[in-house]
Design a protein around this motif. Structure first.
Motif, PDB file in Angstrom:
ATOM      1  N   ASP A  26       0.804  -1.221   0.000  1.00  5.27           N
ATOM      2  CA  ASP A  26       0.000   0.000   0.000  1.00  5.27           C
ATOM      3  C   ASP A  26       0.838   1.272   0.000  1.00  5.27           C
ATOM      4  N   LEU A  27       1.931   1.274  -0.750  1.00  9.83           N
ATOM      5  CA  LEU A  27       2.743   2.480  -0.865  1.00  9.83           C
ATOM      6  C   LEU A  27       2.064   3.478  -1.789  1.00  9.83           C
ATOM      7  N   GLU A  28       2.325   4.752  -1.551  1.00 10.51           N
ATOM      8  CA  GLU A  28       1.776   5.800  -2.406  1.00 10.51           C
ATOM      9  C   GLU A  28       2.488   5.766  -3.765  1.00 10.51           C
ATOM     10  N   TYR A  29       1.807   6.274  -4.787  1.00 10.32           N
ATOM     11  CA  TYR A  29       2.379   6.261  -6.126  1.00 10.32           C
ATOM     12  C   TYR A  29       3.689   7.044  -6.188  1.00 10.32           C
ATOM     13  N   GLU A  30       3.782   8.107  -5.407  1.00 10.09           N
ATOM     14  CA  GLU A  30       5.017   8.897  -5.396  1.00 10.09           C
ATOM     15  C   GLU A  30       6.193   8.065  -4.900  1.00 10.09           C
ATOM     16  N   GLU A  31       5.954   7.284  -3.821  1.00 14.71           N
ATOM     17  CA  GLU A  31       7.015   6.427  -3.282  1.00 14.71           C
ATOM     18  C   GLU A  31       7.405   5.345  -4.283  1.00 14.71           C
ATOM     19  N   ILE A  32       6.394   4.761  -4.938  1.00 18.37           N
ATOM     20  CA  ILE A  32       6.670   3.700  -5.905  1.00 18.37           C
ATOM     21  C   ILE A  32       7.451   4.251  -7.090  1.00 18.37           C
ATOM     22  N   ALA A  33       7.075   5.442  -7.540  1.00 22.76           N
ATOM     23  CA  ALA A  33       7.770   6.071  -8.661  1.00 22.76           C
ATOM     24  C   ALA A  33       9.253   6.256  -8.335  1.00 22.76           C
ATOM     25  N   ASP A  34       9.546   6.690  -7.108  1.00 23.02           N
ATOM     26  CA  ASP A  34      10.938   6.837  -6.687  1.00 23.02           C
ATOM     27  C   ASP A  34      11.653   5.487  -6.669  1.00 23.02           C
ATOM     28  N   ALA A  35      10.940   4.452  -6.237  1.00 24.62           N
ATOM     29  CA  ALA A  35      11.553   3.134  -6.084  1.00 24.62           C
ATOM     30  C   ALA A  35      11.879   2.490  -7.427  1.00 24.62           C
ATOM     31  N   VAL A  36      10.990   2.651  -8.408  1.00 24.66           N
ATOM     32  CA  VAL A  36      11.199   1.980  -9.697  1.00 24.66           C
ATOM     33  C   VAL A  36      11.789   2.890 -10.760  1.00 24.66           C
ATOM     34  N   GLY A  37      11.980   4.176 -10.424  1.00 21.27           N
ATOM     35  CA  GLY A  37      12.608   5.103 -11.355  1.00 21.27           C
ATOM     36  C   GLY A  37      11.739   5.472 -12.534  1.00 21.27           C
ATOM     37  N   LYS A  38      10.433   5.619 -12.281  1.00 25.10           N
ATOM     38  CA  LYS A  38       9.505   6.017 -13.341  1.00 25.10           C
ATOM     39  C   LYS A  38       8.626   7.152 -12.844  1.00 25.10           C
ATOM     40  N   SER A  39       7.914   7.812 -13.770  1.00 23.73           N
ATOM     41  CA  SER A  39       7.017   8.898 -13.382  1.00 23.73           C
ATOM     42  C   SER A  39       5.782   8.334 -12.696  1.00 23.73           C
ATOM     43  N   GLN A  40       5.096   9.184 -11.926  1.00 21.61           N
ATOM     44  CA  GLN A  40       3.871   8.725 -11.265  1.00 21.61           C
ATOM     45  C   GLN A  40       2.816   8.311 -12.277  1.00 21.61           C
ATOM     46  N   ALA A  41       2.731   9.027 -13.383  1.00 21.60           N
ATOM     47  CA  ALA A  41       1.754   8.682 -14.420  1.00 21.60           C
ATOM     48  C   ALA A  41       2.039   7.299 -14.984  1.00 21.60           C
ATOM     49  N   ALA A  42       3.305   7.019 -15.226  1.00 21.03           N
ATOM     50  CA  ALA A  42       3.677   5.708 -15.753  1.00 21.03           C
ATOM     51  C   ALA A  42       3.381   4.610 -14.741  1.00 21.03           C
ATOM     52  N   VAL A  43       3.654   4.906 -13.465  1.00 25.55           N
ATOM     53  CA  VAL A  43       3.407   3.924 -12.408  1.00 25.55           C
ATOM     54  C   VAL A  43       1.914   3.611 -12.297  1.00 25.55           C
ATOM     55  N   ARG A  44       1.073   4.626 -12.416  1.00 26.83           N
ATOM     56  CA  ARG A  44      -0.380   4.391 -12.364  1.00 26.83           C
ATOM     57  C   ARG A  44      -0.823   3.487 -13.512  1.00 26.83           C
ATOM     58  N   GLN A  45      -0.278   3.699 -14.689  1.00 24.17           N
ATOM     59  CA  GLN A  45      -0.627   2.855 -15.832  1.00 24.17           C
ATOM     60  C   GLN A  45      -0.146   1.418 -15.629  1.00 24.17           C
ATOM     61  N   ILE A  46       1.059   1.290 -15.113  1.00 25.02           N
ATOM     62  CA  ILE A  46       1.610  -0.047 -14.853  1.00 25.02           C
ATOM     63  C   ILE A  46       0.764  -0.762 -13.792  1.00 25.02           C
ATOM     64  N   ALA A  47       0.381  -0.029 -12.751  1.00 23.97           N
ATOM     65  CA  ALA A  47      -0.431  -0.619 -11.680  1.00 23.97           C
ATOM     66  C   ALA A  47      -1.770  -1.109 -12.219  1.00 23.97           C
ATOM     67  N   HIS A  48      -2.399  -0.309 -13.064  1.00 20.74           N
ATOM     68  CA  HIS A  48      -3.688  -0.696 -13.654  1.00 20.74           C
ATOM     69  C   HIS A  48      -3.536  -1.957 -14.505  1.00 20.74           C
ATOM     70  N   ARG A  49      -2.479  -1.995 -15.301  1.00 20.76           N
ATOM     71  CA  ARG A  49      -2.235  -3.136 -16.181  1.00 20.76           C
ATOM     72  C   ARG A  49      -1.934  -4.401 -15.363  1.00 20.76           C
ATOM     73  N   ALA A  50      -1.140  -4.247 -14.314  1.00 16.87           N
ATOM     74  CA  ALA A  50      -0.776  -5.394 -13.477  1.00 16.87           C
ATOM     75  C   ALA A  50      -1.990  -5.928 -12.725  1.00 16.87           C
ATOM     76  N   ARG A  51      -2.820  -5.028 -12.180  1.00 13.00           N
ATOM     77  CA  ARG A  51      -4.032  -5.462 -11.467  1.00 13.00           C
ATOM     78  C   ARG A  51      -4.941  -6.276 -12.379  1.00 13.00           C
ATOM     79  N   ALA A  52      -5.127  -5.796 -13.601  1.00  9.85           N
ATOM     80  CA  ALA A  52      -6.000  -6.498 -14.545  1.00  9.85           C
ATOM     81  C   ALA A  52      -5.418  -7.872 -14.887  1.00  9.85           C
ATOM     82  N   HIS A  53      -4.121  -7.923 -15.065  1.00  9.68           N
ATOM     83  CA  HIS A  53      -3.448  -9.173 -15.409  1.00  9.68           C
ATOM     84  C   HIS A  53      -3.602 -10.189 -14.273  1.00  9.68           C
ATOM     85  N   VAL A  54      -3.379  -9.738 -13.042  1.00  9.28           N
ATOM     86  CA  VAL A  54      -3.462 -10.634 -11.884  1.00  9.28           C
ATOM     87  C   VAL A  54      -4.912 -11.057 -11.641  1.00  9.28           C
TER      88      VAL A  54
END
Length: 327
Positions: A164-192
């Motif tokens: 349950d990390l915030e998107y800002e924290e995740i963006a820092d961790a994976v080296g991507k923008s928050q917008a990109a992280v939100r898209q990745i999260a949506h895609r991963a949730r649907a896949h899982v």
């Protein structure tokens, strides 16, 4: 060179990586005055179980997760803590980046792996099963679903959905923008969501299914085994080229039951004992008293739908004592 503090460095415990301190519970001066670890060490120890869990969920390998913690510690030990606003988030960021690097190496290793690759099983304490979301996320079935994600998707899914990390924290961790992280999260949730296990079952259902399965296997009761296996039950085995195992998934209750009865019926000195592995039900099979196989069990609607048998001895070292996992 300092190395990552481990459970053994602090005191002997029945559970691996057991947490002993809470971050910032004393001032640095009080720590020094009492001869306690320096702030960097104490902070790392306080969050070690969390960091191990993050790394393990991303990698599916406890041995590689420990290596990631070692690398995390080496980087953390050189950080000026005065510049760190949130120590927990900083440590998670280091761990995530190291795990992403390790995933690439692990991917190449899996390509040359002999037979089916299954996650490394962990003997877990009862409190893991009590945390339903954590238990679900580290279950063999879910870990295999996460294997189908890209490294970035897996990292984002784990950090967002499990921790349950915030998107800002995740963006820092994976080296991507928050917008990109939100898209990745949506895609991963649907896949899982399209592949995840069907849902939680009661402890009583799980216990009854495991008991019935164990009795049927030990007594060679083919019909009893058919009665407890779902029609689409799947058996997967991991011998790593060291021990014999099914080379590919076996699908269907009849095929699975006949394979188990035929194979185990020829073995003497065999015993089955229930255990809690990766937060869920499992059986530990011993031959002449020695651990031979760990079978994680997936139960849906009172029937066994998945059997994940790990025989590779190199993957069974974390079955000797319980591992503490934390969110």
């Amino acid at each position: 060179m300092r190395v990552a503090p481990s459970t053994a460095d602090r005191q002997e415990q029945p559970v691996r990586n057991e947490r002993t301190h809470t971050e910032d519970e004393d001032t640095d001066g009080q720590r020094a005055g009492e001869g306690r670890p320096d702030p960097a060490t104490e902070t790392f120890v306080a969050h070690r179980n969390l960091l191990f869990t993050v790394a393990y969920e991303m990698l599916g390998s406890a041995a590689d997760a420990e290596d990631v913690l070692q690398e995390t510690w080496l980087r953390w030990a050189g950080v000026d803590l005065g510049t760190v606003r949130d120590r927990r988030a900083y440590l998670v960021r280091i761990t995530t980046r190291q795990a992403l690097t390790r995933l690439r190496t692990l991917g190449r290793r899996k390509e040359s792996y002999v037979g089916t690759w299954l996650p490394e099983p962990l003997l877990t304490a009862p409190d893991v099963a009590e945390d339903v979301e954590l238990a679900d996320s580290v279950s063999m079935a879910m870990m295999l679903v996460m294997e189908t994600l890209t490294p970035s998707e897996r990292a984002v899914f784990v950090l967002r959905e499990v921790f349950d990390l915030e998107y800002e924290e995740i963006a820092d961790a994976v080296g991507k923008s928050q917008a990109a992280v939100r898209q990745i999260a949506h895609r991963a949730r649907a896949h899982v969501a399209a592949r995840r296990p069907r849902g939680a079952v009661s402890p009583n259902e799980t216990r009854e299914a495991l008991d019935a399965f164990g009795r049927a296997v030990e007594t060679g009761d083919l019909q009893g085994l058919l009665d407890i296996l779902a029609p689409d039950a799947v058996l997967m085995g991991d011998g790593g080229g060291i021990k014999q195992a099914v080379p590919r998934p076996v699908v269907g209750a009849d095929k699975v039951a006949r394979l188990l009865i035929g194979g185990m019926g020829k073995v003497t000195g065999l015993s089955l004992r229930p255990a809690e592995v990766n937060g869920g039900p499992a059986l530990v099979i011993r031959l002449d008293g020695e651990m031979d196989t760990v079978v994680a069990v997936r139960v849906d609607d009172g029937l066994i739908t998945g059997l994940y048998a790990v025989r590779n001895p190199e993957k069974l070292s974390y079955m000797r004592e319980a591992t503490a996992l934390r969110r």
